[in-house]
Design a protein around this motif. Structure first.
Motif, short mmCIF file in Angstrom:
data_model
loop_
_atom_site.label_atom_id
_atom_site.label_comp_id
_atom_site.label_asym_id
_atom_site.label_seq_id
_atom_site.Cartn_x
_atom_site.Cartn_y
_atom_site.Cartn_z
N ARG A 62 12.23 28.74 14.67
CA ARG A 62 13.69 28.61 14.67
C ARG A 62 14.27 29.71 13.92
O ARG A 62 14.33 29.98 12.78
CB ARG A 62 13.72 27.30 13.85
N GLU A 63 14.55 30.77 14.85
CA GLU A 63 15.07 32.13 14.26
C GLU A 63 16.07 32.03 13.30
O GLU A 63 15.92 32.47 12.33
CB GLU A 63 15.34 33.14 15.55
N ALA A 64 17.36 31.14 13.64
CA ALA A 64 18.49 31.05 12.55
C ALA A 64 17.74 30.59 11.30
O ALA A 64 18.39 30.98 10.31
CB ALA A 64 19.22 30.21 13.26
N GLU A 65 17.22 29.49 11.34
CA GLU A 65 16.63 28.82 10.03
C GLU A 65 15.59 29.82 9.41
O GLU A 65 15.55 29.86 8.08
CB GLU A 65 15.93 27.47 10.47
N GLN A 66 15.06 30.58 10.10
CA GLN A 66 14.04 31.69 9.35
C GLN A 66 14.76 32.56 8.64
O GLN A 66 14.48 32.85 7.68
CB GLN A 66 13.15 32.12 10.57
N ILE A 67 15.70 33.07 9.38
CA ILE A 67 16.65 34.19 8.63
C ILE A 67 17.43 33.49 7.59
O ILE A 67 17.44 34.20 6.32
CB ILE A 67 17.65 34.66 9.65
N ARG A 68 17.95 32.39 7.60
CA ARG A 68 18.75 31.73 6.66
C ARG A 68 17.82 31.50 5.34
O ARG A 68 18.34 31.80 4.34
CB ARG A 68 19.32 30.51 7.18
N ARG A 69 16.82 30.92 5.54
CA ARG A 69 15.81 30.42 4.35
C ARG A 69 14.67 31.69 4.01
O ARG A 69 14.56 31.62 2.84
CB ARG A 69 15.03 29.33 4.90
N HIS A 70 14.50 32.32 4.89
CA HIS A 70 13.24 33.26 4.36
C HIS A 70 13.44 34.56 4.93
O HIS A 70 12.39 35.31 5.38
CB HIS A 70 11.82 32.65 5.06
N PHE A 71 14.50 35.28 4.70
CA PHE A 71 14.95 36.40 5.35
C PHE A 71 14.04 37.59 4.55
O PHE A 71 14.15 37.60 3.40
CB PHE A 71 16.34 36.97 5.04
N GLY A 72 13.35 38.25 5.44
CA GLY A 72 12.44 39.41 4.97
C GLY A 72 11.13 38.77 4.49
O GLY A 72 10.28 39.74 3.94
N ARG A 73 10.91 37.55 4.66
CA ARG A 73 9.47 37.06 3.83
C ARG A 73 8.91 36.34 5.13
O ARG A 73 9.40 35.49 5.87
CB ARG A 73 9.68 35.97 2.76
N THR A 74 7.71 36.22 5.11
CA THR A 74 6.86 35.53 6.11
C THR A 74 5.35 35.65 5.46
O THR A 74 4.86 36.63 4.88
CB THR A 74 6.56 36.03 7.67
N PRO A 75 4.48 34.46 5.71
CA PRO A 75 4.96 33.05 6.01
C PRO A 75 5.93 32.64 4.60
O PRO A 75 5.81 33.40 3.63
CB PRO A 75 3.80 32.29 6.20
N PRO A 76 6.36 31.24 4.70
CA PRO A 76 6.19 30.38 6.07
C PRO A 76 7.28 30.72 6.93
O PRO A 76 8.09 31.63 6.66
CB PRO A 76 6.67 28.95 5.14
N VAL A 77 6.98 29.98 8.01
CA VAL A 77 7.57 30.19 9.29
C VAL A 77 8.48 28.88 9.59
O VAL A 77 7.94 27.83 9.39
CB VAL A 77 7.13 30.76 10.24
N GLU A 78 9.74 29.12 10.10
CA GLU A 78 10.42 27.75 10.50
C GLU A 78 10.10 27.43 11.73
O GLU A 78 10.50 28.41 12.78
CB GLU A 78 11.96 27.82 10.16
N ILE A 79 9.59 26.38 12.33
CA ILE A 79 9.19 26.39 13.66
C ILE A 79 9.60 24.75 14.27
O ILE A 79 10.00 23.93 13.50
CB ILE A 79 7.57 26.25 13.94
N VAL A 80 9.75 24.63 15.40
CA VAL A 80 9.82 23.51 16.26
C VAL A 80 8.80 23.15 17.35
O VAL A 80 8.50 24.03 18.07
CB VAL A 80 11.49 23.35 16.76
N TYR A 81 8.48 22.03 17.32
CA TYR A 81 7.23 21.87 18.09
C TYR A 81 7.56 20.09 18.77
O TYR A 81 7.78 19.43 17.95
CB TYR A 81 6.00 22.20 17.95
N ASP A 82 6.72 19.93 19.78
CA ASP A 82 6.51 18.36 20.14
C ASP A 82 5.17 17.88 20.00
O ASP A 82 4.32 18.47 20.36
CB ASP A 82 6.89 18.45 21.86
N ALA A 83 5.34 16.83 18.92
CA ALA A 83 4.14 16.11 18.54
C ALA A 83 3.72 14.90 19.34
O ALA A 83 4.82 14.19 19.36
CB ALA A 83 4.20 16.09 16.95
N TYR A 84 2.40 14.63 19.80
CA TYR A 84 2.26 13.25 20.34
C TYR A 84 1.77 12.61 19.37
O TYR A 84 0.91 12.77 18.22
CB TYR A 84 0.88 13.64 21.15
N THR A 85 2.66 11.48 19.13
CA THR A 85 2.55 10.69 17.67
C THR A 85 2.96 9.12 18.14
O THR A 85 3.55 8.89 18.95
CB THR A 85 3.35 11.11 16.63
N ALA A 86 2.50 8.33 16.99
CA ALA A 86 2.68 6.97 17.05
C ALA A 86 4.06 6.96 16.25
O ALA A 86 4.55 5.76 16.56
CB ALA A 86 1.68 5.99 16.48
#
Length: 419
Positions: free
Chosen positions: A147-171
């Motif tokens: 999530r590039e926009a969130e990564q820049i807004r929250r952690h500009f210049g720092r990694t990790p953590p990284v802001e990600i989005v994924y599909d989870a197979y869940t109940a």
């Protein structure tokens, strides 16, 4: 004063009962709208006169008693009406009373809790349904999409953590959240029998991976599909529990009182049953229907009217007939003037020569009033207002046969030939 945990039994539209109540508990009941009336008893200090209206079930008042309201209609029949309204295709095929399993319980809340638990147990028999859900989170490793926009807004210049989005197979799906919420809702109700309560607690454990719902928020949406077909009956009944008329579950949490319980509004239940059943029957005549179809009485469009059911041509364009459901007993003289005026208004606005009123009880199954001063049609008669009566004490097959007869009468009012 009535002690907390004590019980008061009322009957739907029955006579008022004088009950010892604290002023706080009495005012809470009066303000809740649960009863038709709750007023201080002028003849007995410290007592309140309680009279039930169309709502049936059980509620627990703060600092007061459990108020139990028994329906006039047998509980098994009440749940047949509910089951048909929720799943007409199944109920139409099988008009036995077993379409919603209420066990041996003859009170609303125990029967409801038993029915929901049995439906959930059947839904989970082949395991808890899982599905894909989009998850957004901060993580130490990249998974899915960044999530590039969130990564820049929250952690500009720092990694990790990284802001990600994924599909989870869940109940943690909408379906399981709804079932879990209904289970937890029922576990909080008064009058749930011990054996049913234990089975509900077991179902809650099976659904533990689904997140709990936040009170006051809209229910999550689900779409019927081949994958959730085994869940669908349970979901419809669970949603009926969560959308019940208990003050606790009014959207937005706007109710100022903490009155916990569950109530069916028999007015709404009867209307739903009649309009759904008529709609299903009219499909056999190649006609369509619209429920709560909005029209306007005046040319300026300031006065809205909403008939319970408008029958239309197969393409849905032209109105052919109008019907309104009335959960009341037709008077002995066959007249309920306000209802007749309302039906006349509907027919006039829609340009129809007939209107139909369907009552929950009456002395005659069908009769009509021809309206004075209305223009005669090709058959030489003026506008007619029909009054039909259903016998809710009759068995489901007879009820459905009566509704098929009314549907045929509505279909006959069509001036257009049907293919």
């Amino acid at each position: 004063m009535t002690e907390p945990g004590s019980e008061v039994s009322l009957r739907e539209y029955g006579p008022a009962v004088s009950v010892p109540l604290s002023a706080e508990a009495g005012r809470a009941l009066a303000a809740s709208g649960i009863l038709q009336s709750a007023t201080p008893d002028p003849g007995r200090i410290g007592h309140w006169l309680l009279r039930a209206g169309s709502r049936v079930g059980a509620v627990r008042t703060p600092g007061g008693p459990v108020v139990r309201i028994m329906p006039k209609t047998p509980v098994s029949r009440l749940f047949f009406l509910l089951g048909f309204s929720l799943d007409p295709a199944r109920a139409w095929r099988d008009s036995r009373e077993g379409t919603v399993d209420t066990g041996a319980y003859d009170d609303v809340v125990p029967a409801l809790a038993h029915a929901v638990e049995r439906q959930i147990d059947g839904a989970l028999r082949r395991g808890v349904l899982q599905g894909y859900r989009e998850v957004e989170e901060s993580a130490l490793v990249v998974r899915g999409r960044l999530r590039e926009a969130e990564q820049i807004r929250r952690h500009f210049g720092r990694t990790p953590p990284v802001e990600i989005v994924y599909d989870a197979y869940t109940a943690d799906t909408a379906e399981n959240r709804i079932l879990r919420a209904a289970t937890e809702r029922l576990l909080r109700l008064p009058d749930v029998p011990g054996p049913v309560r234990r089975r509900l607690a077991h179902q809650r454990v099976r659904l533990a991976d689904a997140q709990p719902l936040v009170r006051g928020q809209e229910l999550p949406r689900w779409q019927p599909s081949r994958l959730n077909s085994r869940y669908q009956s349970a979901l419809r009944l669970a949603e009926a529990v969560l959308r019940g008329t208990s003050p606790e579950h009014r959207p937005g949490g706007t109710d100022p009182l903490t009155v916990d319980g569950f109530l069916f509004d028999m007015n709404q239940l009867f209307e739903d049953f009649v309009t759904v059943a008529l709609g299903e029957a009219l499909r056999e005549h190649d006609l369509t229907t619209r429920r709560q179809d909005v029209h306007h009485l005046d040319v300026a469009g300031l006065v809205r009217i909403r008939p319970d059911l408008v029958v239309r041509t197969g393409d849905g364009r032209a109105p052919l007939a109008v019907a309104d459901a009335k959960y009341k007993v037709e008077k002995g003289d066959g007249l309920l003037n306000a209802d007749l005026y309302q039906a006349l208004t509907y027919a006039t606005v829609l340009g129809l020569r007939e209107a139909h009123l369907v009552y929950a009880a009456g002395r005659r199954p069908e009769h009509f009033h021809e309206v004075h001063g209305t223009a005669a049609g090709r058959d030489g008669r003026g506008m007619r207002i029909y009054q039909h009566s259903l016998d809710l004490s009759s068995d489901p097959a007879q009820l459905l046969a009566s509704l098929r007869h009314i549907a045929a009468r509505l279909a006959e009012s069509s001036p257009h030939p049907r293919s």
